[in-house]
Design a protein around this motif. Structure first.
Motif, PDB file in Angstrom:
ATOM      1  N   ALA A 108       0.823  -1.224   0.000  1.00 46.98           N
ATOM      2  CA  ALA A 108       0.000   0.000   0.000  1.00 46.98           C
ATOM      3  C   ALA A 108       0.847   1.259   0.000  1.00 46.98           C
ATOM      4  CB  ALA A 108      -0.921   0.004   1.216  1.00 46.98           C
ATOM      5  N   GLN A 109       2.138   1.128  -0.202  1.00 42.90           N
ATOM      6  CA  GLN A 109       3.026   2.280  -0.147  1.00 42.90           C
ATOM      7  C   GLN A 109       2.688   3.312  -1.230  1.00 42.90           C
ATOM      8  OE1 GLN A 109       6.975   0.758  -0.468  1.00 42.90           O
ATOM      9  NE2 GLN A 109       7.243   0.564   1.731  1.00 42.90           N
ATOM     10  N   ILE A 110       2.797   4.588  -0.869  1.00 39.98           N
ATOM     11  CA  ILE A 110       2.595   5.677  -1.825  1.00 39.98           C
ATOM     12  C   ILE A 110       3.810   5.732  -2.745  1.00 39.98           C
ATOM     13  CG2 ILE A 110       2.389   8.181  -2.042  1.00 39.98           C
ATOM     14  CD1 ILE A 110       1.048   8.145   0.722  1.00 39.98           C
ATOM     15  N   PRO A 111       3.597   5.945  -4.059  1.00 41.62           N
ATOM     16  CA  PRO A 111       4.725   6.013  -4.991  1.00 41.62           C
ATOM     17  C   PRO A 111       5.755   7.033  -4.540  1.00 41.62           C
ATOM     18  CG  PRO A 111       2.654   5.974  -6.182  1.00 41.62           C
ATOM     19  CD  PRO A 111       2.307   6.100  -4.736  1.00 41.62           C
ATOM     20  N   SER A 112       6.996   6.671  -4.671  1.00 43.04           N
ATOM     21  CA  SER A 112       8.085   7.542  -4.231  1.00 43.04           C
ATOM     22  C   SER A 112       8.193   8.764  -5.125  1.00 43.04           C
ATOM     23  CB  SER A 112       9.412   6.776  -4.274  1.00 43.04           C
ATOM     24  OG  SER A 112       9.764   6.491  -5.618  1.00 43.04           O
ATOM     25  N   GLU A 113       8.877   9.804  -4.619  1.00 45.38           N
ATOM     26  CA  GLU A 113       9.099  11.010  -5.400  1.00 45.38           C
ATOM     27  C   GLU A 113       9.870  10.690  -6.674  1.00 45.38           C
ATOM     28  OE1 GLU A 113       7.917  14.067  -4.993  1.00 45.38           O
ATOM     29  OE2 GLU A 113       6.747  13.207  -3.364  1.00 45.38           O
ATOM     30  N   HIS A 114      10.745   9.701  -6.600  1.00 43.50           N
ATOM     31  CA  HIS A 114      11.532   9.318  -7.772  1.00 43.50           C
ATOM     32  C   HIS A 114      10.617   8.801  -8.885  1.00 43.50           C
ATOM     33  CE1 HIS A 114      14.769   7.767 -10.243  1.00 43.50           C
ATOM     34  NE2 HIS A 114      14.158   6.574 -10.260  1.00 43.50           N
ATOM     35  N   ILE A 115       9.619   7.981  -8.498  1.00 41.80           N
ATOM     36  CA  ILE A 115       8.689   7.441  -9.486  1.00 41.80           C
ATOM     37  C   ILE A 115       7.829   8.561 -10.067  1.00 41.80           C
ATOM     38  CG2 ILE A 115       6.690   5.932  -9.794  1.00 41.80           C
ATOM     39  CD1 ILE A 115       7.911   4.091  -7.681  1.00 41.80           C
ATOM     40  N   LYS A 116       7.380   9.489  -9.213  1.00 37.43           N
ATOM     41  CA  LYS A 116       6.567  10.611  -9.685  1.00 37.43           C
ATOM     42  C   LYS A 116       7.328  11.458 -10.694  1.00 37.43           C
ATOM     43  CE  LYS A 116       3.750  11.252  -5.522  1.00 37.43           C
ATOM     44  NZ  LYS A 116       3.427  12.170  -4.421  1.00 37.43           N
ATOM     45  N   GLN A 117       8.609  11.634 -10.455  1.00 37.64           N
ATOM     46  CA  GLN A 117       9.417  12.463 -11.332  1.00 37.64           C
ATOM     47  C   GLN A 117       9.656  11.811 -12.686  1.00 37.64           C
ATOM     48  OE1 GLN A 117      12.906  13.371  -9.060  1.00 37.64           O
ATOM     49  NE2 GLN A 117      11.785  14.579  -7.551  1.00 37.64           N
ATOM     50  N   ASP A 118       9.414  10.509 -12.785  1.00 39.13           N
ATOM     51  CA  ASP A 118       9.595   9.824 -14.061  1.00 39.13           C
ATOM     52  C   ASP A 118       8.498  10.193 -15.060  1.00 39.13           C
ATOM     53  OD1 ASP A 118      11.883   8.610 -13.251  1.00 39.13           O
ATOM     54  OD2 ASP A 118      10.916   6.728 -12.639  1.00 39.13           O
ATOM     55  N   VAL A 119       7.351  10.708 -14.572  1.00 40.05           N
ATOM     56  CA  VAL A 119       6.251  11.125 -15.446  1.00 40.05           C
ATOM     57  C   VAL A 119       6.417  12.615 -15.742  1.00 40.05           C
ATOM     58  CG1 VAL A 119       3.755  11.322 -15.700  1.00 40.05           C
ATOM     59  CG2 VAL A 119       4.751   9.412 -14.391  1.00 40.05           C
ATOM     60  N   PRO A 120       6.644  13.001 -16.986  1.00 38.26           N
ATOM     61  CA  PRO A 120       6.880  14.418 -17.326  1.00 38.26           C
ATOM     62  C   PRO A 120       5.671  15.291 -16.987  1.00 38.26           C
ATOM     63  CG  PRO A 120       7.469  12.961 -19.149  1.00 38.26           C
ATOM     64  CD  PRO A 120       6.746  12.128 -18.151  1.00 38.26           C
ATOM     65  N   GLU A 121       5.936  16.437 -16.372  1.00 35.67           N
ATOM     66  CA  GLU A 121       4.861  17.370 -16.034  1.00 35.67           C
ATOM     67  C   GLU A 121       4.426  18.130 -17.282  1.00 35.67           C
ATOM     68  OE1 GLU A 121       5.665  19.977 -12.846  1.00 35.67           O
ATOM     69  OE2 GLU A 121       6.201  18.390 -11.433  1.00 35.67           O
ATOM     70  N   GLY A 122       3.134  18.407 -17.368  1.00 36.48           N
ATOM     71  CA  GLY A 122       2.616  19.210 -18.457  1.00 36.48           C
ATOM     72  C   GLY A 122       2.349  18.462 -19.739  1.00 36.48           C
ATOM     73  N   ILE A 123       2.575  17.150 -19.753  1.00 40.98           N
ATOM     74  CA  ILE A 123       2.374  16.393 -20.989  1.00 40.98           C
ATOM     75  C   ILE A 123       0.884  16.190 -21.286  1.00 40.98           C
ATOM     76  CG2 ILE A 123       2.406  14.043 -20.023  1.00 40.98           C
ATOM     77  CD1 ILE A 123       4.201  13.287 -22.435  1.00 40.98           C
ATOM     78  N   MET A 124       0.058  16.209 -20.223  1.00 39.69           N
ATOM     79  CA  MET A 124      -1.388  16.052 -20.381  1.00 39.69           C
ATOM     80  C   MET A 124      -2.108  17.262 -19.776  1.00 39.69           C
ATOM     81  SD  MET A 124      -1.387  13.073 -21.833  1.00 39.69           S
ATOM     82  CE  MET A 124      -3.081  12.492 -21.795  1.00 39.69           C
ATOM     83  N   THR A 125      -3.280  17.581 -20.329  1.00 39.59           N
ATOM     84  CA  THR A 125      -4.108  18.672 -19.816  1.00 39.59           C
ATOM     85  C   THR A 125      -5.545  18.196 -19.687  1.00 39.59           C
ATOM     86  OG1 THR A 125      -2.732  20.381 -20.853  1.00 39.59           O
ATOM     87  CG2 THR A 125      -4.965  21.015 -20.239  1.00 39.59           C
ATOM     88  N   LYS A 126      -6.171  18.522 -18.552  1.00 37.73           N
ATOM     89  CA  LYS A 126      -7.593  18.191 -18.357  1.00 37.73           C
ATOM     90  C   LYS A 126      -8.431  19.423 -18.683  1.00 37.73           C
ATOM     91  CE  LYS A 126      -9.066  15.850 -14.722  1.00 37.73           C
ATOM     92  NZ  LYS A 126      -9.515  15.557 -13.326  1.00 37.73           N
ATOM     93  N   CYS A 127      -9.415  19.243 -19.539  1.00 36.95           N
ATOM     94  CA  CYS A 127     -10.300  20.350 -19.900  1.00 36.95           C
ATOM     95  C   CYS A 127     -11.076  20.803 -18.667  1.00 36.95           C
ATOM     96  CB  CYS A 127     -11.255  19.924 -21.010  1.00 36.95           C
ATOM     97  SG  CYS A 127     -12.449  21.216 -21.460  1.00 36.95           S
ATOM     98  N   LYS A 128     -11.119  22.109 -18.439  1.00 35.28           N
ATOM     99  CA  LYS A 128     -11.806  22.643 -17.273  1.00 35.28           C
ATOM    100  C   LYS A 128     -13.324  22.496 -17.368  1.00 35.28           C
ATOM    101  CE  LYS A 128      -8.214  26.042 -16.222  1.00 35.28           C
ATOM    102  NZ  LYS A 128      -7.873  27.473 -16.084  1.00 35.28           N
ATOM    103  N   LYS A 129     -13.833  22.317 -18.588  1.00 36.81           N
ATOM    104  CA  LYS A 129     -15.281  22.214 -18.762  1.00 36.81           C
ATOM    105  C   LYS A 129     -15.760  20.770 -18.814  1.00 36.81           C
ATOM    106  CE  LYS A 129     -19.118  23.878 -21.576  1.00 36.81           C
ATOM    107  NZ  LYS A 129     -19.516  24.648 -22.780  1.00 36.81           N
ATOM    108  N   CYS A 130     -15.242  19.973 -19.753  1.00 40.10           N
ATOM    109  CA  CYS A 130     -15.740  18.597 -19.921  1.00 40.10           C
ATOM    110  C   CYS A 130     -14.909  17.567 -19.169  1.00 40.10           C
ATOM    111  CB  CYS A 130     -15.799  18.237 -21.404  1.00 40.10           C
ATOM    112  SG  CYS A 130     -14.179  18.040 -22.198  1.00 40.10           S
ATOM    113  N   LYS A 131     -13.770  18.000 -18.594  1.00 37.36           N
ATOM    114  CA  LYS A 131     -12.883  17.152 -17.789  1.00 37.36           C
ATOM    115  C   LYS A 131     -12.141  16.081 -18.609  1.00 37.36           C
ATOM    116  CE  LYS A 131     -14.537  19.492 -14.388  1.00 37.36           C
ATOM    117  NZ  LYS A 131     -13.778  20.663 -13.891  1.00 37.36           N
ATOM    118  N   LYS A 132     -12.234  16.153 -19.907  1.00 39.51           N
ATOM    119  CA  LYS A 132     -11.527  15.189 -20.738  1.00 39.51           C
ATOM    120  C   LYS A 132     -10.026  15.481 -20.685  1.00 39.51           C
ATOM    121  CE  LYS A 132     -11.190  13.366 -25.467  1.00 39.51           C
ATOM    122  NZ  LYS A 132     -11.395  11.959 -25.092  1.00 39.51           N
ATOM    123  N   ILE A 133      -9.224  14.409 -20.616  1.00 42.86           N
ATOM    124  CA  ILE A 133      -7.768  14.565 -20.575  1.00 42.86           C
ATOM    125  C   ILE A 133      -7.221  14.374 -21.986  1.00 42.86           C
ATOM    126  CG2 ILE A 133      -5.621  13.631 -19.653  1.00 42.86           C
ATOM    127  CD1 ILE A 133      -7.198  12.783 -17.166  1.00 42.86           C
TER     128      ILE A 133
END
Length: 287
Positions: free
Chosen positions: A13-38
């Motif tokens: 049940a461990q929370i993913p480490s910061e190292h694992i989180k950093q492996d996913v590039p930030e800003g690569i996906m965007t969620k629409c503020k209206k329809c919530k589609k990614i």
């Protein structure tokens, strides 16, 4: 044994480490503020930041707006290094300005300059809501006024894109006086036969909506843009009535005669070219 069993559960049940989180590039996906589609941010940007699913118009930066409209290599910026001061010694105001300059790569909430659209010269002013929510301070008002005066000097059309939360409270009456200053400049420009095109984007509120944003010869807006002076809750509490669901949207204003058109971002450049062609070269209107 029980201790070992619980230990194993904790392990899985461990929370993913910061190292694992950093492996996913930030800003690569965007969620629409209206329809919530990614969706992929790259695809959204290619589509002029209009949602590929529902058509919601996400906010653009001033640079993105200019790049999408002005002929490549023709834009010359005005007053780029003009900076706001702290005339009222408002706490933390200077620090907030510096933080926004660092995060947006802008010195203020508006970019002004001259350029060409389809070969036709004009002066353009683009507000950027990413800097202090596009609030109108002394520098914003001064840059707009100078841009109008430059359009007057060059005898070319003036186009402004608004996006603002209203007057900047940290500058008090010095901010509010920009309403009169910019409006006076537009009146002088209009009296000399100058063409003014205003495009209101989300949000255009407060003193900005009550001054230069609404003074165009053509007043346009993007779909779904919030446009109004006082906030919805304040109005409802004042008149003691519930307001329509679409109150203060671009579509509501169009329905009640306060706009000339609501134009999708995909169609806007062609509409501007058509209007400029009519006024600059004497072409025919195409709606």
């Amino acid at each position: 044994m029980l201790r070992d069993l619980f230990a194993k559960k904790r392990k899985y049940a461990q929370i993913p480490s910061e190292h694992i989180k950093q492996d996913v590039p930030e800003g690569i996906m965007t969620k629409c503020k209206k329809c919530k589609k990614i969706m992929y941010t790259k695809e959204l940007n290619k589509n002029l930041k209009v949602c590929l699913n529902c058509g919601h118009h996400h906010q653009m930066t001033a640079k993105e707006r200019i790049d999408s409209l002005v002929d490549k290599g023709t834009f010359v910026e005005y007053d780029k290094h003009m900076l706001s001061e702290n005339p009222l010694s408002f706490p933390d105001y200077v620090e907030k300005l510096e933080k926004d300059r660092a995060s947006t790569n802008l010195n203020e909430a508006i970019v002004t300059g001259e350029g060409k659209i389809d070969g036709m010269k004009m002066v353009i002013a683009v507000m950027d809501a990413h800097f202090r929510m596009g609030s109108m301070g002394s520098v914003v008002g001064e840059k707009i006024t100078r841009a109008i005066e430059k359009a007057m000097e060059l005898q070319v059309p003036f186009i402004i894109f608004t996006a603002s939360g209203g007057a900047r409270m940290q500058e008090g009456v010095l901010s509010l006086m920009q309403m009169a200053k910019t409006s006076s400049a537009l009146k002088m420009f209009s009296d000399q036969g100058g063409l003014i095109i205003s495009v209101m984007t989300h949000p255009t509120t407060g003193g900005v909506s009550a001054s230069f944003a609404s003074l165009g010869d053509y007043n346009f807006a993007e779909p779904g843009a919030l446009i109004g002076f006082a906030g919805r809750r304040i109005i409802e509490q004042t008149i003691r009535e519930d307001l329509p669901e679409d109150f203060q949207t671009a579509e509501f204003l169009l329905k009640h005669g306060q706009l000339d058109a609501v134009i999708s971002r995909h169609d806007l450049k062609d509409k501007l070219i058509n209007i400029l062609d009519i006024h600059v070269t004497g072409g025919e209107i195409e709606w």
